[in-house]
Write a protein that holds these residues in place. Structure first.
Motif, PDB file in Angstrom:
ATOM      1  N   ARG A 217      42.250  39.448  38.745  1.00 46.01           N
ATOM      2  CA  ARG A 217      42.471  38.115  38.174  1.00 46.01           C
ATOM      3  C   ARG A 217      41.156  37.374  37.900  1.00 46.01           C
ATOM      4  O   ARG A 217      41.063  36.175  38.131  1.00 46.01           O
ATOM      5  CB  ARG A 217      43.338  37.296  39.106  1.00 46.01           C
ATOM      6  CG  ARG A 217      44.719  37.923  39.305  1.00 46.01           C
ATOM      7  CD  ARG A 217      45.673  37.022  40.049  1.00 46.01           C
ATOM      8  NE  ARG A 217      45.100  36.431  41.240  1.00 46.01           N
ATOM      9  CZ  ARG A 217      45.602  36.527  42.464  1.00 46.01           C
ATOM     10  NH1 ARG A 217      46.690  37.221  42.660  1.00 46.01           N
ATOM     11  NH2 ARG A 217      45.037  35.940  43.485  1.00 46.01           N
ATOM     12  N   GLU A 218      40.125  38.089  37.425  1.00 45.63           N
ATOM     13  CA  GLU A 218      38.863  37.423  37.110  1.00 45.63           C
ATOM     14  C   GLU A 218      39.062  36.415  35.996  1.00 45.63           C
ATOM     15  O   GLU A 218      39.826  36.634  35.068  1.00 45.63           O
ATOM     16  CB  GLU A 218      37.788  38.430  36.656  1.00 45.63           C
ATOM     17  CG  GLU A 218      37.318  39.361  37.727  1.00 45.63           C
ATOM     18  CD  GLU A 218      38.014  40.696  37.649  1.00 45.63           C
ATOM     19  OE1 GLU A 218      39.078  40.784  37.018  1.00 45.63           O
ATOM     20  OE2 GLU A 218      37.501  41.649  38.234  1.00 45.63           O
ATOM     21  N   ILE A 219      38.364  35.327  36.067  1.00 45.30           N
ATOM     22  CA  ILE A 219      38.391  34.328  35.016  1.00 45.30           C
ATOM     23  C   ILE A 219      36.940  34.107  34.578  1.00 45.30           C
ATOM     24  O   ILE A 219      36.079  33.754  35.379  1.00 45.30           O
ATOM     25  CB  ILE A 219      38.986  33.001  35.499  1.00 45.30           C
ATOM     26  CG1 ILE A 219      40.420  33.205  35.925  1.00 45.30           C
ATOM     27  CG2 ILE A 219      38.878  31.938  34.416  1.00 45.30           C
ATOM     28  CD1 ILE A 219      41.051  31.978  36.549  1.00 45.30           C
ATOM     29  N   TRP A 220      36.654  34.349  33.316  1.00 44.96           N
ATOM     30  CA  TRP A 220      35.291  34.155  32.802  1.00 44.96           C
ATOM     31  C   TRP A 220      35.277  33.052  31.825  1.00 44.96           C
ATOM     32  O   TRP A 220      35.673  32.879  30.858  1.00 44.96           O
ATOM     33  CB  TRP A 220      34.753  35.443  32.202  1.00 44.96           C
ATOM     34  CG  TRP A 220      34.740  36.562  33.196  1.00 44.96           C
ATOM     35  CD1 TRP A 220      35.634  37.560  33.290  1.00 44.96           C
ATOM     36  CD2 TRP A 220      33.808  36.772  34.267  1.00 44.96           C
ATOM     37  NE1 TRP A 220      35.323  38.400  34.334  1.00 44.96           N
ATOM     38  CE2 TRP A 220      34.202  37.933  34.945  1.00 44.96           C
ATOM     39  CE3 TRP A 220      32.695  36.094  34.694  1.00 44.96           C
ATOM     40  CZ2 TRP A 220      33.509  38.429  36.031  1.00 44.96           C
ATOM     41  CZ3 TRP A 220      32.019  36.603  35.783  1.00 44.96           C
ATOM     42  CH2 TRP A 220      32.415  37.750  36.434  1.00 44.96           C
TER      43      TRP A 220
ATOM     44  N   LEU B  43      38.326  43.579  32.375  1.00 51.04           N
ATOM     45  CA  LEU B  43      38.720  42.829  33.561  1.00 51.04           C
ATOM     46  C   LEU B  43      39.623  43.669  34.448  1.00 51.04           C
ATOM     47  O   LEU B  43      40.463  44.419  33.963  1.00 51.04           O
ATOM     48  CB  LEU B  43      39.450  41.550  33.166  1.00 51.04           C
ATOM     49  CG  LEU B  43      38.671  40.542  32.329  1.00 51.04           C
ATOM     50  CD1 LEU B  43      39.554  39.339  32.011  1.00 51.04           C
ATOM     51  CD2 LEU B  43      37.431  40.095  33.058  1.00 51.04           C
ATOM     52  N   VAL B  44      39.460  43.511  35.744  1.00 51.37           N
ATOM     53  CA  VAL B  44      40.306  44.179  36.724  1.00 51.37           C
ATOM     54  C   VAL B  44      40.744  43.101  37.697  1.00 51.37           C
ATOM     55  O   VAL B  44      39.914  42.417  38.275  1.00 51.37           O
ATOM     56  CB  VAL B  44      39.536  45.290  37.471  1.00 51.37           C
ATOM     57  CG1 VAL B  44      40.403  45.909  38.542  1.00 51.37           C
ATOM     58  CG2 VAL B  44      39.009  46.339  36.500  1.00 51.37           C
TER      59      VAL B  44
END
Length: 77
Positions: free
Chosen positions: A74-77, A71-72
């Motif tokens: 503030r990605e939310i998966w 992640l780079v």
């Protein structure tokens, strides 16, 4: 420009003027359909619908998830 039919290998070819190609969105590699009608050749850009494309998906050609790395931000998966 007056296009002429020319021999290209074992086939025949016609150069399409750039202004005409741009008018209908033809680029190098664009798939087309050819149709003969009386004394005319009709060239149509091939169009695909989402339904046509999805109908070709089978369990044999469906790929799994693809890891895109860490992640780079503030990605939310």
């Amino acid at each position: 420009m007056q296009p002429h039919v020319q021999k290209w290998g074992n086939s025949l070819g016609i150069r399409i003027p750039l202004s005409l190609a741009q008018k209908i969105g033809l680029k190098e590699g664009t798939p087309v359909d050819l149709e003969a009608s009386d004394d005319a050749i009709i060239i149509r850009r091939k169009r695909y619908s989402l339904e046509q494309l999805l109908s070709q998906v089978t369990p044999d050609n469906l790929h799994g998830e693809v890891d895109t790395g860490t992640l780079v931000g503030r990605e939310i998966w």
